[in-house]
Design an enzyme around this catalytic site. Structure first.
Site, mmCIF file in Angstrom:
data_model
loop_
_atom_site.group_PDB
_atom_site.id
_atom_site.type_symbol
_atom_site.label_atom_id
_atom_site.label_comp_id
_atom_site.label_asym_id
_atom_site.label_seq_id
_atom_site.Cartn_x
_atom_site.Cartn_y
_atom_site.Cartn_z
ATOM 1 N N HIS A 1 59.149 30.048 31.743
ATOM 2 C CA HIS A 1 59.180 31.016 33.153
ATOM 3 C C HIS A 1 60.596 31.170 33.574
ATOM 4 O O HIS A 1 60.656 31.809 34.570
ATOM 5 C CB HIS A 1 58.262 30.630 33.921
ATOM 6 C CG HIS A 1 56.526 31.025 33.566
ATOM 7 N ND1 HIS A 1 56.054 30.354 32.875
ATOM 8 C CD2 HIS A 1 55.746 32.397 33.971
ATOM 9 C CE1 HIS A 1 54.802 30.766 32.491
ATOM 10 N NE2 HIS A 1 54.750 32.034 32.996
ATOM 11 N N SER B 1 49.860 43.599 28.192
ATOM 12 C CA SER B 1 50.149 44.194 27.078
ATOM 13 C C SER B 1 51.558 44.634 27.114
ATOM 14 O O SER B 1 51.920 45.925 27.039
ATOM 15 C CB SER B 1 49.331 45.448 26.890
ATOM 16 O OG SER B 1 47.908 44.974 26.590
ATOM 17 N N GLU B 2 52.733 43.608 27.261
ATOM 18 C CA GLU B 2 53.887 44.236 27.459
ATOM 19 C C GLU B 2 54.535 44.970 26.733
ATOM 20 O O GLU B 2 55.198 46.146 27.034
ATOM 21 C CB GLU B 2 55.003 42.772 27.611
ATOM 22 C CG GLU B 2 54.800 42.169 29.085
ATOM 23 C CD GLU B 2 53.706 41.284 29.146
ATOM 24 O OE1 GLU B 2 52.761 40.881 28.039
ATOM 25 O OE2 GLU B 2 53.071 40.546 30.114
ATOM 26 N N GLU C 1 51.608 44.483 35.603
ATOM 27 C CA GLU C 1 50.318 43.449 36.037
ATOM 28 C C GLU C 1 50.158 43.091 37.418
ATOM 29 O O GLU C 1 51.175 42.709 37.897
ATOM 30 C CB GLU C 1 50.397 42.169 35.279
ATOM 31 C CG GLU C 1 50.195 42.385 33.453
ATOM 32 C CD GLU C 1 50.876 41.647 32.558
ATOM 33 O OE1 GLU C 1 51.272 40.534 33.089
ATOM 34 O OE2 GLU C 1 51.393 42.152 31.386
#
Ligand code: TPP
Ligand code: MG
Lengths: 334, 342
Positions: free
Chosen positions: B136, B66-67, B29
């Site tokens: 995160h 869309s990992e 990404e």
């Protein structure tokens, strides 16, 4: 558009051979599970031969395929020899994966079979990757991935379809719709039609209503493959078919989730008989020729079982190989 | 030699690998705009060294968010001729693709009897200690150490990051990199020529005779600071960074403990089933007779990451916590020093 029926006779006969190989191989495997020669269980493709073979025959040499838990038909459809496949099911040294994969994890890289998958949906993006490498390297190959109607409800399919469409990758998503995910009727857990989902991703979607007709499957997949090879991107092909046996061998489900009428209707549409009759009716082959093919494949399957049973067990040291490509030392090896 | 930052070294390794081998591609990404600073000459796309300009859009590709598909696609591409580097940005995002890591990347070569090799690198960075909150900040490398078939690197310095990443890209096996964002700006002298650092070889940052301190990833600089402080107080510290966690150079650690008899391990991951736990178990197994004190682990507490800086500070290893652990197992040395002083 190419019509499969206009293919050279030897290719049409090869379709029948491959369907027969799947049928007889799986019937034999079922018996061998029952008698304890094959450890664990297997999922047969009996009844779905046209759906598998029509798709595989529409591919070219060098193309790639990933499959799922209904796992023997796909490599056989790609042309993998039966002996090492059966030896793999039995767990022998001569198995196509050296006895380390088993029924659920067949792969034969010689014929472009990159691997079946015990985890449903898991091998879908692997085929997308094979199509990405084709695109980046400028090679004219395509990839296909087989998955069931139940698996069509997994998110990974939609991430994969979107990525493939955005990149215009040469890949075919083939849904083997046999109406059930194990015991669950698909329509009770699926919103809308699977084929209609293609348009949401900007790719063509076609549904082969008669998935027992190997030529109908061939035609649909051939068009998708040609399109992919021309650089026009992915397609979704949904093939309506039926499995004639239980979800997996040895599985007993007390609830009668498929009624007798439905079963009788579908088993009357045996893809192998249908194709035999078609070839004879069209004057492409004679009944004698078709009988000879039956006998030839019966012998092949007999031989593959003998090969598997007579092959040596794997040496235990093989268990410790192939974790990595280099000679990584395992701690605490037995 | 020239001085490079940790993150600059990662970019440099990618640049060299892309130039050396056409089969190397980078997908992820926001890689085209160099958002994370490893696919360009600098933070800005227009700066010289921009990867898209150098290598073209065929080999540097933005992906959808869309990992699972990204990771699976990279695996499939690696099985069929490419050598992808996947930039997953935050390590916390690896969970989205867990099935692909565990069932495909790690198992395919093995299950298929060696038919496939899977030369792919999954890069991710641990954004901990930066007030990004619980979603995160994860340091999840121990989870992946529990998946045979994957290789794992967790460099702590610029030169290690560069040399190990080159080895990872050249490896025919799937490699996960866990980069420590708190170290991104740290500088080190890095050789000018291309070089590789082999996996499974620890780096001994300083030699000592009283205690072995293993520092992993972002905990290494803290271990070195703690060692400086303890050295001044008369405790001679050996500081080792395993650099790669799979394979791990446990021989170097065991040899060191045979000499020092004491072990403190510091790492930014959770304590339960962490790399420190594994190292402690191996040392207990192989050097038990040499140990003169219990093994101490200085890890992140087994809790979630709170947001407020005041709260977040509390949970990771600090120099002070490492010093306290050393004090606890080096009471003898410290007493001797105190006696001599009085
Ligand atoms: C991720 C995952 N969930 C569940 C299963 C268990 N399982 C195996 S096959 C199957 C049904 C799959 O149905 P479908 O995709 O329609 O394929 P079919 O068996 O009908 O060919 C299930 C639930 C699995 N193997 N993997
Ligand atoms: Mg189904």
């Amino acid at each position: 558009m190419i019509d499969g029926l206009s293919l050279p006779k030897d290719e049409l006969l090869e379709m029948q051979r491959r369907m027969l190989r799947i049928r007889l191989f799986d019937e034999r495997a079922s018996k061998m599970v029952k008698r304890g020669y094959i450890p664990g269980t297997v999922h047969t493709s009996i009844g779905q031969e046209a759906q598998v073979v029509g798709a595989c025959m529409a591919l070219a040499k060098g193309d790639h395929m990933t499959g799922n838990h209904r796992s023997h038909g796909h490599p056989i459809g790609m042309g993998s020899p039966l002996g090492p496949l059966m030896a793999e099911l039995v767990g022998k040294a001569t198995g196509v994966c050296k006895g380390k994969g088993g029924s659920l994890h067949l792969a034969d890289y010689e014929v472009g079979s990159l691997g079946e998958s015990g985890i449903t949906g898991s091998s879908i993006p692997i085929a997308v990757g094979a199509s990405l490498s084709a695109q980046v390297l400028g090679e004219k190959r395509v990839a296909i991935t087989f998955f069931g109607d139940g698996t069509a409800n997994q998110g990974v399919l939609y991430e994969s379809m979107n990525l493939a469409s955005a990149y215009k990758l040469p890949v075919i998503f083939l849904c083997e719709n046999n109406f059930y995910a194990l015991s669950t009727p698909s329509h009770t857990v699926t919103g809308g039609r699977i084929v209609d989902r293609a348009s949401g991703f900007g790719m063509p979607g076609v549904r082969v209503e008669n998935g027992q007709d190997v030529i109908a499957v061939y035609n649909a997949v051939r068009e998708a493959a040609d399109r992919a090879r021309r650089g026009e991107g992915p397609s979704l092909v949904e093939v309506m078919t039926y499995r004639f046996r239980e979800h997996s061998e040895g599985l007993r489900i007390n609830v009668d989730y498929r009624n007798a009428e439905e079963k009788a209707l579908w088993t009357s549409r045996d893809p192998i008989i249908l194709f035999r009759d078609l070839l004879i009716e069209k004057g492409i082959a004679t009944a004698d020729e078709m009988d000879a093919i039956d006998a030839e494949i019966e012998q092949e399957v007999e031989d593959c079982a003998t090969f598997a049973l007579e092959s040596p067990d794997p040496d235990v040291s093989v268990a410790f190989e192939h974790l990595y490509t280099d000679d990584y030392k395992l701690e605490n090896v037995l | 030699m020239s001085v490079m930052t940790y993150i600059g070294a990662i970019g440099a390794a990618q640049q060299e690998a892309m130039s050396a081998d056409e089969r190397v591609i980078i997908i992820g990404e926001d890689v085209e705009a160099n958002v994370y600073g490893t696919t360009g000459g600098g933070k800005q796309r227009a700066e010289k060294g921009d990867f898209v300009e150098q290598f073209g859009q065929n080999r540097i590709r933005n992906t959808p968010i869309s990992e699972e598909a990204i990771v699976g696609t990279a695996i499939g591409a690696a099985m069929t001729g490419l050598r992808p580097i996947v930039d997953l940005s935050y390590s916390s995002f690896l969970y989205m693709a867990m099935d692909q890591f565990v069932n495909q990347a790690a198992k395919n070569r093995y299950m298929f009897g060696g038919q496939s090799s899977i030369p792919v690198v999954f890069r991710s960075a641990m954004f901990y200690g930066l007030n990004t909150g619980a979603h995160h900040s994860d340091r999840p490398y121990p989870m992946f150490m529990n998946v045979p078939g994957l290789k794992i690197m967790a460099p702590a310095t610029a030169s290690d990051a560069k040399g190990l990443l080159r080895s990872a890209i050249d490896s025919d096996d799937p490699v996960l990199t866990f980069e420590a964002v708190p170290l991104w700006g740290q500088k080190e002298e890095v050789p000018d020529e291309e070089y590789h650092i082999p996996f499974g070889v620890a780096r001994t940052h300083r030699e000592g005779s009283d205690i072995t301190i293993v520092g992993i990833s972002g905990s290494l600089p803290l271990a070195l600071q703690a060692a400086d402080e303890m050295e001044a107080r008369g405790v001679s510290c050996e500081v080792i960074d395993p650099r790669t966690l799979v394979p791990m150079d446990t021989d170097t650690i065991v040899r060191s403990v045979l000499k020092t008899g004491r072990l403190v391990i510091a790492e930014p991951a959770h304590r339960t089933c962490g790399a420190a736990a594994e190292i402690a178990a191996i040392v207990a197994d192989k050097a038990q007779h040499a140990l003169v004190a219990p093994i101490k682990r200085v890890c992140a507490l087994d809790m979630q990451v709170p947001f407020s800086p005041v709260l977040e500070r509390e949970i990771y290893p600090t120099k002070e916590r490492i010093v306290a652990a050393i004090e606890a197992v080096c009471a003898d040395q410290l007493n001797q020093v105190n006696r001599r002083a009085s």
